[in-house]
Design a protein around this motif. Structure first.
Motif, PDB file in Angstrom:
ATOM      1  N   MET A 159      17.503  61.337  41.150  1.00 53.00           N
ATOM      2  CA  MET A 159      18.185  61.507  42.442  1.00 53.00           C
ATOM      3  C   MET A 159      17.182  61.730  43.575  1.00 53.00           C
ATOM      4  O   MET A 159      17.370  61.221  44.684  1.00 53.00           O
ATOM      5  CB  MET A 159      19.172  62.676  42.380  1.00 53.00           C
ATOM      6  CG  MET A 159      20.407  62.408  41.542  1.00 53.00           C
ATOM      7  SD  MET A 159      21.311  60.923  42.018  1.00 53.00           S
ATOM      8  CE  MET A 159      21.901  61.369  43.631  1.00 53.00           C
ATOM      9  N   LYS A 160      16.116  62.442  43.324  1.00 52.79           N
ATOM     10  CA  LYS A 160      15.083  62.652  44.343  1.00 52.79           C
ATOM     11  C   LYS A 160      14.419  61.324  44.721  1.00 52.79           C
ATOM     12  O   LYS A 160      14.157  61.055  45.894  1.00 52.79           O
ATOM     13  CB  LYS A 160      14.019  63.625  43.839  1.00 52.79           C
ATOM     14  CG  LYS A 160      14.435  65.063  43.882  1.00 52.79           C
ATOM     15  CD  LYS A 160      13.283  65.964  43.461  1.00 52.79           C
ATOM     16  CE  LYS A 160      13.694  67.423  43.482  1.00 52.79           C
ATOM     17  NZ  LYS A 160      12.605  68.309  43.067  1.00 52.79           N
ATOM     18  N   ILE A 161      14.176  60.489  43.696  1.00 54.40           N
ATOM     19  CA  ILE A 161      13.553  59.190  43.955  1.00 54.40           C
ATOM     20  C   ILE A 161      14.509  58.290  44.726  1.00 54.40           C
ATOM     21  O   ILE A 161      14.114  57.610  45.688  1.00 54.40           O
ATOM     22  CB  ILE A 161      13.120  58.522  42.627  1.00 54.40           C
ATOM     23  CG1 ILE A 161      11.979  59.316  42.008  1.00 54.40           C
ATOM     24  CG2 ILE A 161      12.717  57.069  42.844  1.00 54.40           C
ATOM     25  CD1 ILE A 161      11.598  58.891  40.616  1.00 54.40           C
ATOM     26  N   ILE A 162      15.779  58.301  44.342  1.00 55.95           N
ATOM     27  CA  ILE A 162      16.767  57.460  45.011  1.00 55.95           C
ATOM     28  C   ILE A 162      16.944  57.909  46.459  1.00 55.95           C
ATOM     29  O   ILE A 162      17.049  57.088  47.378  1.00 55.95           O
ATOM     30  CB  ILE A 162      18.110  57.491  44.255  1.00 55.95           C
ATOM     31  CG1 ILE A 162      17.971  56.781  42.908  1.00 55.95           C
ATOM     32  CG2 ILE A 162      19.236  56.857  45.077  1.00 55.95           C
ATOM     33  CD1 ILE A 162      19.182  56.938  42.002  1.00 55.95           C
ATOM     34  N   MET A 163      16.967  59.195  46.710  1.00 59.17           N
ATOM     35  CA  MET A 163      17.235  59.727  48.043  1.00 59.17           C
ATOM     36  C   MET A 163      15.982  59.814  48.929  1.00 59.17           C
ATOM     37  O   MET A 163      16.074  60.236  50.081  1.00 59.17           O
ATOM     38  CB  MET A 163      17.868  61.123  47.931  1.00 59.17           C
ATOM     39  CG  MET A 163      19.170  61.156  47.145  1.00 59.17           C
ATOM     40  SD  MET A 163      20.422  60.062  47.821  1.00 59.17           S
ATOM     41  CE  MET A 163      21.021  61.015  49.159  1.00 59.17           C
TER      42      MET A 163
ATOM     43  N   HIS B  33       8.032  52.834  44.925  1.00 60.40           N
ATOM     44  CA  HIS B  33       9.405  53.319  44.998  1.00 60.40           C
ATOM     45  C   HIS B  33      10.365  52.262  44.493  1.00 60.40           C
ATOM     46  O   HIS B  33      11.320  52.564  43.753  1.00 60.40           O
ATOM     47  CB  HIS B  33       9.724  53.722  46.453  1.00 60.40           C
ATOM     48  CG  HIS B  33      11.081  54.325  46.604  1.00 60.40           C
ATOM     49  ND1 HIS B  33      12.153  53.590  47.044  1.00 60.40           N
ATOM     50  CD2 HIS B  33      11.559  55.588  46.361  1.00 60.40           C
ATOM     51  CE1 HIS B  33      13.227  54.352  47.083  1.00 60.40           C
ATOM     52  NE2 HIS B  33      12.887  55.575  46.674  1.00 60.40           N
ATOM     53  N   ALA B  34      10.140  51.020  44.828  1.00 61.02           N
ATOM     54  CA  ALA B  34      11.012  49.926  44.398  1.00 61.02           C
ATOM     55  C   ALA B  34      10.941  49.753  42.865  1.00 61.02           C
ATOM     56  O   ALA B  34      11.982  49.547  42.206  1.00 61.02           O
ATOM     57  CB  ALA B  34      10.628  48.634  45.096  1.00 61.02           C
ATOM     58  N   SER B  35       9.756  49.848  42.286  1.00 62.70           N
ATOM     59  CA  SER B  35       9.633  49.708  40.827  1.00 62.70           C
ATOM     60  C   SER B  35      10.312  50.885  40.105  1.00 62.70           C
ATOM     61  O   SER B  35      10.948  50.704  39.060  1.00 62.70           O
ATOM     62  CB  SER B  35       8.172  49.584  40.412  1.00 62.70           C
ATOM     63  OG  SER B  35       7.491  50.787  40.672  1.00 62.70           O
ATOM     64  N   LEU B  36      10.212  52.083  40.676  1.00 66.07           N
ATOM     65  CA  LEU B  36      10.891  53.250  40.102  1.00 66.07           C
ATOM     66  C   LEU B  36      12.408  53.083  40.166  1.00 66.07           C
ATOM     67  O   LEU B  36      13.117  53.448  39.212  1.00 66.07           O
ATOM     68  CB  LEU B  36      10.458  54.536  40.804  1.00 66.07           C
ATOM     69  CG  LEU B  36       9.033  55.017  40.538  1.00 66.07           C
ATOM     70  CD1 LEU B  36       8.705  56.227  41.407  1.00 66.07           C
ATOM     71  CD2 LEU B  36       8.852  55.355  39.074  1.00 66.07           C
ATOM     72  N   LEU B  37      12.920  52.528  41.256  1.00 65.30           N
ATOM     73  CA  LEU B  37      14.359  52.278  41.372  1.00 65.30           C
ATOM     74  C   LEU B  37      14.819  51.269  40.319  1.00 65.30           C
ATOM     75  O   LEU B  37      15.915  51.406  39.757  1.00 65.30           O
ATOM     76  CB  LEU B  37      14.701  51.781  42.781  1.00 65.30           C
ATOM     77  CG  LEU B  37      14.634  52.829  43.890  1.00 65.30           C
ATOM     78  CD1 LEU B  37      14.900  52.177  45.249  1.00 65.30           C
ATOM     79  CD2 LEU B  37      15.612  53.954  43.636  1.00 65.30           C
ATOM     80  N   GLU B  38      14.004  50.247  40.033  1.00 62.08           N
ATOM     81  CA  GLU B  38      14.348  49.265  38.996  1.00 62.08           C
ATOM     82  C   GLU B  38      14.399  49.955  37.622  1.00 62.08           C
ATOM     83  O   GLU B  38      15.312  49.677  36.814  1.00 62.08           O
ATOM     84  CB  GLU B  38      13.322  48.131  38.979  1.00 62.08           C
ATOM     85  CG  GLU B  38      13.436  47.195  40.155  1.00 62.08           C
ATOM     86  CD  GLU B  38      12.340  46.164  40.160  1.00 62.08           C
ATOM     87  OE1 GLU B  38      11.593  46.033  39.147  1.00 62.08           O
ATOM     88  OE2 GLU B  38      12.225  45.445  41.160  1.00 62.08           O
ATOM     89  N   GLN B  39      13.447  50.825  37.348  1.00 60.84           N
ATOM     90  CA  GLN B  39      13.439  51.540  36.065  1.00 60.84           C
ATOM     91  C   GLN B  39      14.673  52.430  35.900  1.00 60.84           C
ATOM     92  O   GLN B  39      15.282  52.506  34.839  1.00 60.84           O
ATOM     93  CB  GLN B  39      12.165  52.387  35.919  1.00 60.84           C
ATOM     94  CG  GLN B  39      10.910  51.587  35.723  1.00 60.84           C
ATOM     95  CD  GLN B  39       9.676  52.498  35.709  1.00 60.84           C
ATOM     96  OE1 GLN B  39       9.776  53.711  35.807  1.00 60.84           O
ATOM     97  NE2 GLN B  39       8.513  51.846  35.614  1.00 60.84           N
TER      98      GLN B  39
END
Length: 143
Positions: free
Chosen positions: A113-117, A131-137
């Motif tokens: 949630m911290k990464i998404i927000m 950030h984009a690669s973390l969202l894909e994971q």
């Protein structure tokens, strides 16, 4: 004529196993009745007994077979108790592991949630790619 075993009997007769079990002075004897094929008991008062050997509360020592049987019973009971305790310990460990797994999942969700927000406006170009690669994971884990 004196028997060779009188010396030994003198010692053994004091032992609880060889003491007289009846409180009366005679011995009981079963005799077969001639016509009925039944047994009757009669008391023989002619047999002399030593009154010093009569004990009011006779306790015979436990025999070998009974001792082995009781030992086996005790071992089985102890095994069952150990088994119950071990099962209880395993169930507690399993419950603890489940709770730990839930805690890890909650922490991972909080990090996701911290990464998404996270605000991407203040990030530079490399931070946005990370950030984009973390969202894909995160999307792969949740689907």
């Amino acid at each position: 004529m004196k028997c060779n075993f009188d010396k030994h009997w003198g010692e053994l007769r004091k032992h609880p196993k060889w003491r007289t079990t009846s409180t009366n002075s005679g011995s009981t004897k079963r005799t077969k009745l001639s016509g009925t094929k039944a047994y009757s008991s009669s008391t023989n008062n002619d047999t002399p007994t030593d009154t010093n050997d009569v004990v009011e509360s006779l306790v015979r020592p436990q025999g070998i077979k009974a001792a082995k049987k009781n030992a086996k019973i005790k071992v089985v009971e102890e095994y069952k108790e150990i088994k119950v305790v071990a099962y209880r310990k395993l169930s507690l460990i399993d419950e603890f592991n489940k709770n730990q797994q839930k805690d890890l999942e909650l922490k991972q969700q909080e990090l996701d949630m911290k990464i998404i927000m996270a605000d991407t406006n203040v990030m530079n170009e490399t931070q946005r790619k990370i950030h984009a690669s973390l969202l894909e994971q995160i999307a792969k884990r949740r689907s």
